[in-house]
Design a protein around this motif. Structure first.
Motif, PDB file in Angstrom:
ATOM      1  N   ALA A 126      -6.332 -67.620 -58.704  1.00  0.00           N
ATOM      2  CA  ALA A 126      -5.982 -68.635 -57.715  1.00  0.00           C
ATOM      3  C   ALA A 126      -5.900 -68.039 -56.314  1.00  0.00           C
ATOM      4  O   ALA A 126      -6.312 -68.669 -55.331  1.00  0.00           O
ATOM      5  CB  ALA A 126      -4.640 -69.277 -58.091  1.00  0.00           C
ATOM      6  N   ASN A 129      -9.470 -67.681 -54.985  1.00  0.00           N
ATOM      7  CA  ASN A 129     -10.045 -68.964 -54.577  1.00  0.00           C
ATOM      8  C   ASN A 129      -9.409 -69.501 -53.308  1.00  0.00           C
ATOM      9  O   ASN A 129     -10.082 -70.098 -52.464  1.00  0.00           O
ATOM     10  CB  ASN A 129      -9.895 -69.978 -55.713  1.00  0.00           C
ATOM     11  N   ARG A 145     -18.268 -71.113 -53.351  1.00  0.00           N
ATOM     12  CA  ARG A 145     -17.793 -71.572 -54.662  1.00  0.00           C
ATOM     13  C   ARG A 145     -18.968 -71.739 -55.621  1.00  0.00           C
ATOM     14  O   ARG A 145     -18.887 -71.380 -56.800  1.00  0.00           O
ATOM     15  CB  ARG A 145     -17.056 -72.902 -54.517  1.00  0.00           C
ATOM     16  N   GLN A 327     -15.336 -80.225 -53.649  1.00  0.00           N
ATOM     17  CA  GLN A 327     -14.586 -79.075 -53.158  1.00  0.00           C
ATOM     18  C   GLN A 327     -14.026 -79.284 -51.754  1.00  0.00           C
ATOM     19  O   GLN A 327     -12.864 -78.972 -51.482  1.00  0.00           O
ATOM     20  CB  GLN A 327     -15.458 -77.818 -53.195  1.00  0.00           C
ATOM     21  N   ARG A 339      -2.014 -74.091 -51.152  1.00  0.00           N
ATOM     22  CA  ARG A 339      -3.428 -74.052 -51.524  1.00  0.00           C
ATOM     23  C   ARG A 339      -3.665 -73.195 -52.760  1.00  0.00           C
ATOM     24  O   ARG A 339      -4.443 -73.565 -53.652  1.00  0.00           O
ATOM     25  CB  ARG A 339      -4.263 -73.522 -50.361  1.00  0.00           C
ATOM     26  N   PHE A 343      -5.391 -74.615 -56.241  1.00  0.00           N
ATOM     27  CA  PHE A 343      -6.601 -74.090 -56.859  1.00  0.00           C
ATOM     28  C   PHE A 343      -6.312 -73.524 -58.252  1.00  0.00           C
ATOM     29  O   PHE A 343      -7.144 -73.615 -59.156  1.00  0.00           O
ATOM     30  CB  PHE A 343      -7.240 -73.025 -55.969  1.00  0.00           C
ATOM     31  N   GLN A 346      -6.092 -76.464 -60.562  1.00  0.00           N
ATOM     32  CA  GLN A 346      -7.449 -76.946 -60.804  1.00  0.00           C
ATOM     33  C   GLN A 346      -8.148 -76.116 -61.883  1.00  0.00           C
ATOM     34  O   GLN A 346      -8.697 -76.658 -62.852  1.00  0.00           O
ATOM     35  CB  GLN A 346      -8.244 -76.891 -59.494  1.00  0.00           C
ATOM     36  N   SER A 347      -8.105 -74.804 -61.744  1.00  0.00           N
ATOM     37  CA  SER A 347      -8.774 -73.922 -62.711  1.00  0.00           C
ATOM     38  C   SER A 347      -8.108 -73.973 -64.079  1.00  0.00           C
ATOM     39  O   SER A 347      -8.788 -73.994 -65.114  1.00  0.00           O
ATOM     40  CB  SER A 347      -8.770 -72.483 -62.190  1.00  0.00           C
TER      41      SER A 347
END
Length: 397
Positions: A126, A129, A145, A327, A339, A343, A346-347
């Motif tokens: 994270a 990213n 990305r 994205q 942030r 991320f 999300q992953s």
């Protein structure tokens, strides 16, 4: 709006940024090394126990903690300096590999070690990213990305091939040592290639309490929630369909052809959409590409052979490039000081979704058969896309 944002970034512009070259190089070492590590650990466990179940558990152990980390620990991605976090991740990976290789610990201790240290792997990813938009603003972030996605697939395949070669020559202990060396190299690359950056967030509460609070904040935002669901839910059924390929074809060689074609399709889609579609077109393509993912799997209801199955799988996974159109909007929707956690969430959802999909469609395949199970996965994917039309279609389109 800048000229780059209007026409889309290029690979030359992305690789011209030194910090990205450092992140990219360390990422290749990370993904390749992890593929070697998990393969070597699986073989080591099987050699010592003769148990296929424990061997499979060892292979998947590194992925299981993602959802726990996402819920309870992910705020660390914003509360610590990013370079230090990534270097710590590499050092932890190197130490774990050496412990697995040379200490002679029991199988259950090995699995416990991988599970516990795996809790922090999502945080390391994270942080990486979350750094990308700082290093590459605008459309260059989206192209980066895309590049990391293509590289991840390639590095995993290459890591498996190298892992097999190392296992054949130096055994699982030697292969684990190779991963440890790759991690040390990556730590040096990060230490001397990246400048120091302060932590993004501020410390107000404990890690668990902050992680839970920020997760609630993110999921209560309709825009963020919709974009997260658009990333998570289709992957469930892609993973489920792919999990049925081996029982459908009944042969490892034929299944390898289909799954290899799926990996190539993903890489081609990510590369083509990331590099050649303009930022605005890329966002408009999200919905039709998501539809494309589901349609080819319907063809498995008719019992195609290996070659046609490979073509269908490749066509489907090309549609995974739909995520590139999400994205920029996701980056704009999440708070800057959260942030990293965003991320990471999300992953983690995508990783967990793959496990859920394999289990869910596996049950369907047991009842209906592998071919119909794959077709049902495709139909379910299309229904999910229809339910997610709003987040998949950018406003004004």
């Amino acid at each position: 709006m800048s000229q780059t944002a209007e026409r889309g970034a290029t690979f030359k512009e992305v690789f011209a940024v030194r910090e990205f070259r450092v992140l990219f190089g360390s990422f290749v070492l990370l993904v390749g090394g992890d593929a070697i590590k998990m393969l070597a650990l699986s073989v080591l466990v099987y050699t010592r126990t003769g148990s296929p179940g424990l061997s499979a558990a060892a292979y998947m152990a590194g992925w299981l903690p993602y959802i726990v980390a996402a819920v309870f620990l992910m705020s660390l991605a914003d509360r610590l300096p990013p370079r230090a976090v990534m270097i710590t991740g590499e050092i932890v990976r190197a130490v774990v590999c050496l412990l697995l290789a040379f200490t002679g610990m029991s199988i259950w201790a090995m699995l416990a070690l991988v599970l516990v240290t795996g809790l922090f792997s999502p945080i390391f990813g994270a942080v990486r990213n979350a750094m990308l938009p700082d290093v590459l603003p605008g459309d260059a972030f989206v192209l980066a990305r895309s590049l990391l996605g293509v590289t991840s697939a390639g590095a995993q395949i290459g890591g498996m091939a190298l892992g097999g070669a190392f296992l054949a020559t130096v055994g699982p202990q030697g292969a684990l040592t190779v991963t440890a060396v790759l991690s040390v190299v990556a730590a040096f690359v990060l230490r001397f290639g990246l400048p120091y950056r302060k932590a993004r967030g501020t410390v107000r509460q404990g890690t668990v309490r902050t992680s839970l609070r920020v997760n609630r904040l993110l999921m209560s935002d309709g825009r963020v929630r919709g974009l997260l669901l658009a990333e998570w839910l289709p992957v469930i059924f892609i993973a489920g369909a792919e999990a049925m390929v081996v029982p459908y074809l009944g042969g490892q060689g034929q299944a390898g052809l289909v799954l290899g074609a799926a990996a190539v399709g993903m890489a081609v889609g990510e590369f083509a959409v990331g590099r050649f579609a303009s930022p605005r077109l890329r966002e408009r393509l999200s919905l039709p590409l998501a539809v494309l993912m589901g349609v080819p799997w319907l063809g498995f209801a008719f019992g195609p052979g290996p070659v046609v199955s490979a073509v269908l799988a490749a066509c489907s996974t090309m549609g995974l490039a739909y995520q590139l159109g999400l994205q920029r909007r996701f980056l704009e929707a999440v708070p800057e000081d959260a942030r990293g956690q965003a991320f990471g969430l999300q992953s983690a959802g995508m990783m967990s979704g793959q496990a859920v999909g394999a289990l869910l469609i596996g049950v369907v395949g047991e009842v209906a058969g592998p071919g119909p199970g794959i077709a049902i996965a495709g139909a379910a994917l299309l229904l999910v896309v229809l339910a997610l039309v709003k987040p998949l279609r950018p406003s004004g389109v």
